[in-house]
Enzyme design. Structure first.
Site, PDB file in Angstrom:
ATOM      1  N   THR A  15      37.192  -3.427  26.655  1.00  0.00           N
ATOM      2  CA  THR A  15      37.523  -4.268  25.507  1.00  0.00           C
ATOM      3  C   THR A  15      38.994  -4.152  25.121  1.00  0.00           C
ATOM      4  O   THR A  15      39.608  -5.112  24.651  1.00  0.00           O
ATOM      5  CB  THR A  15      36.628  -3.855  24.311  1.00  0.00           C
ATOM      6  OG1 THR A  15      35.278  -4.144  24.657  1.00  0.00           O
ATOM      7  CG2 THR A  15      36.997  -4.578  23.039  1.00  0.00           C
ATOM      8  N   SER A  64      33.191  -2.371  31.747  1.00  0.00           N
ATOM      9  CA  SER A  64      32.805  -1.049  32.241  1.00  0.00           C
ATOM     10  C   SER A  64      31.417  -1.008  32.853  1.00  0.00           C
ATOM     11  O   SER A  64      31.108  -0.109  33.629  1.00  0.00           O
ATOM     12  CB  SER A  64      32.956   0.002  31.140  1.00  0.00           C
ATOM     13  OG  SER A  64      31.975  -0.140  30.155  1.00  0.00           O
ATOM     14  N   THR A  97      33.823   0.574  26.611  1.00  0.00           N
ATOM     15  CA  THR A  97      33.029   1.572  25.886  1.00  0.00           C
ATOM     16  C   THR A  97      31.583   1.654  26.383  1.00  0.00           C
ATOM     17  O   THR A  97      30.900   2.640  26.119  1.00  0.00           O
ATOM     18  CB  THR A  97      33.017   1.234  24.382  1.00  0.00           C
ATOM     19  OG1 THR A  97      32.571  -0.115  24.221  1.00  0.00           O
ATOM     20  CG2 THR A  97      34.391   1.404  23.776  1.00  0.00           C
TER      21      THR A  97
END
Ligand code: GLU
Length: 333
Positions: A15, A64, A97
Site C-alpha cells: 500500500t 503482498s 501489510t
C-alpha cells in the site's frame, strides 16, 4: 561527531507506494494496480536526508499477497549482499501489510547478520488524505539507523510502534493501529520527539542465533494450513496430503481442537508421514503439548499464528521430520 547512518531501502510493494484514483480512495487502490515510480516515494520525504544517507535498492514491487517463497529467498540474499558489501548500517524494507508478518518472521529466522532489518508498511496509499506511509518510512529509517536496534532481530515499524517480527500480527483490515503484538506487546517506539526507544528485548533466538541457514536450501517444502469450523470434515486435510504436503498446520477451534472428522484425517496424514502442528484459529494464546497431542505425535504451535507456524514448520522440515525436534523448534523460536 558520529557518522550519519547509512540505510538501504528495499521496496517490495504494498500500500505504501500505491496510488489511488483520488485522495479518498482508501480501500480500492490495490485493484487499480498503480504505483509511484522508482525514487518517487523517497523524493516525497526529503526529511529522510536529514537523518540518514539513504540508498534505494531495486527489487520487485507487488501487492503482498502475491509474494512467494522464492521472493523471500531472494530478499534474504539481497540483505546479505548489502551488508557483506558494507553498503548500509541498516536495511528498511517496505512491504504490503497483508503478509508483512510472514515475511518479517521468515527474515527473523533466516537472516544471518546482526545489523538492523526493519519492515514498514502503510494502511493508506501514498495518494490518500492523511497517508500514513511517509511517517512510517521515516520512522523505519530512524529505527534502522539507531545503534540500539542492532541485535534485536527483524523489527516491524508502523504507527510509531516497534514490534518484534515474531510477535506482531495484523489485527484489523483498515485501521492504522492494525499491527499489534496481541500476547506480548511492542518492543518500543519511534516516538514523536524523534527518539528511538526500546523497553523490551526479544528473548527467543533469531537471525544469527537460529539453526536455519538458507545456504544450500533450494526452497521450502509444502506446508498447508487447514482452518477448523463447526462441522468441518477431513476433505481439506486429505487434499493437502494428496498435494504432497510434508507438513500441515491445523488452525483448530479454541485451544487447538479440530473436529472429530479432522482429527481422524490428521491421524491419517501423520500415518502417511506428514508432520502435524496444532495451532488455533483464535488469534492469540498458546496451544500446548497436551497428553493427547503427545500420544498422537503432533506438535503444538505455542502462540504463533497459523501462518507463522507454517513458516517455522517449513524451515524446520528443511532440517528434520522428527516430531520431537520440530516441537523443540516451536518451544525455542
Ligand atoms: N490493504 C491492502 C489491500 O489489501 C494491502 C495490500 C498489500 O498487502 O500489498 O488492499
Amino acid at each position: 561527531m558520529e557518522r550519519r547512518p547509512r540505510v538501504a531501502l528495499i521496496f517490495t510493494g504494498g500500500t505504501i507506494d500505491s496510488v489511488g484514483v483520488d485522495r479518498l480512495d482508501l480501500a480500492f487502490y490495490i485493484e487499480a494496480g498503480k504505483r509511484l515510480e522508482d525514487g518517487e516515494l523517497v523524493a516525497r520525504v526529503p526529511e529522510l536526508a536529514s537523518i540518514a544517507d539513504v540508498e534505494e535498492i531495486p527489487f520487485r514491487r507487488l501487492p503482498s499477497q502475491s509474494i512467494k517463497d522464492q521472493d523471500l529467498f531472494d530478499l534474504v540474499a539481497l540483505i546479505h549482499q548489502i551488508f557483506d558489501e558494507d553498503r548500509a548500517d541498516g536495511v528498511v524494507i517496505t512491504h504490503g501489510t497483508n503478509t508483512l508478518e510472514e515475511t518479517a518472521y521468515f527474515l527473523h529466522l533466516t537472516v544471518k547478520r546482526d545489523r538492523p532489518v526493519v519492515i514498514v508498511g502503510a494502511m493508506r496509499p501514498s495518494s490518500a488524505i492523511s497517508a500514513d506511509g511517509y511517517l512510517n518510512l521515516l520512522s523505519g529509517v530512524r529505527v534502522a539507523g539507531a545503534p540500539q536496534s542492532r541485535g534485536m532481530g527483524v523489527l516491524v515499524v508502523l504507527n510509531d510502534t516497534i514490534h518484534s517480527a515474531r510477535d506482531v500480527t495484523k489485527t484489523a483490515t483498515y485501521r492504522v493501529e492494525t499491527f499489534q503484538g496481541r500476547d506480548l506487546g511492542p518492543l518500543g517506539y519511534a516516538d514523536n520527539d524523534g527518539r528511538v526507544l526500546f523497553y523490551h528485548r526479544p528473548l527467543r533466538p533469531h537471525t544469527t542465533e537460529t539453526e536455519f541457514d538458507l545456504a544450500g536450501v533450494d526452497g521450502l517444502p509444502r506446508v498447508d494450513i487447514v482452518v477448523s469450523y463447526l462441522g468441518a470434515d477431513g476433505v481439506m486435510i486429505d487434499a493437502a496430503v494428496a498435494a504432497g504436503a510434508r507438513g500441515i498446520v491445523s488452525a483448530g477451534t479454541g485451544a487447538g481442537r479440530p473436529t472429530p472428522a479432522e482429527d481422524a484425517a490428521l491421524d491419517r496424514a501423520k500415518a502417511a508421514g506428514t508432520v502435524v502442528v496444532q495451532g488455533t484459529r483464535v488469534g492469540s494464546g498458546r496451544t500446548v503439548t497436551s497428553p493427547g497431542l503427545k500420544r498422537k505425535g503432533w506438535s503444538a504451535a505455542d502462540n504463533l499464528q497459523p501462518w507463522k507456524a507454517r513458516i517455522l514448520l517449513a524451515l524446520g522440515l528443511t532440517r528434520t521430520s522428527d516430531v520431537d525436534e520440530i516441537q523443540r523448534m516451536f518451544d525455542t523460536y
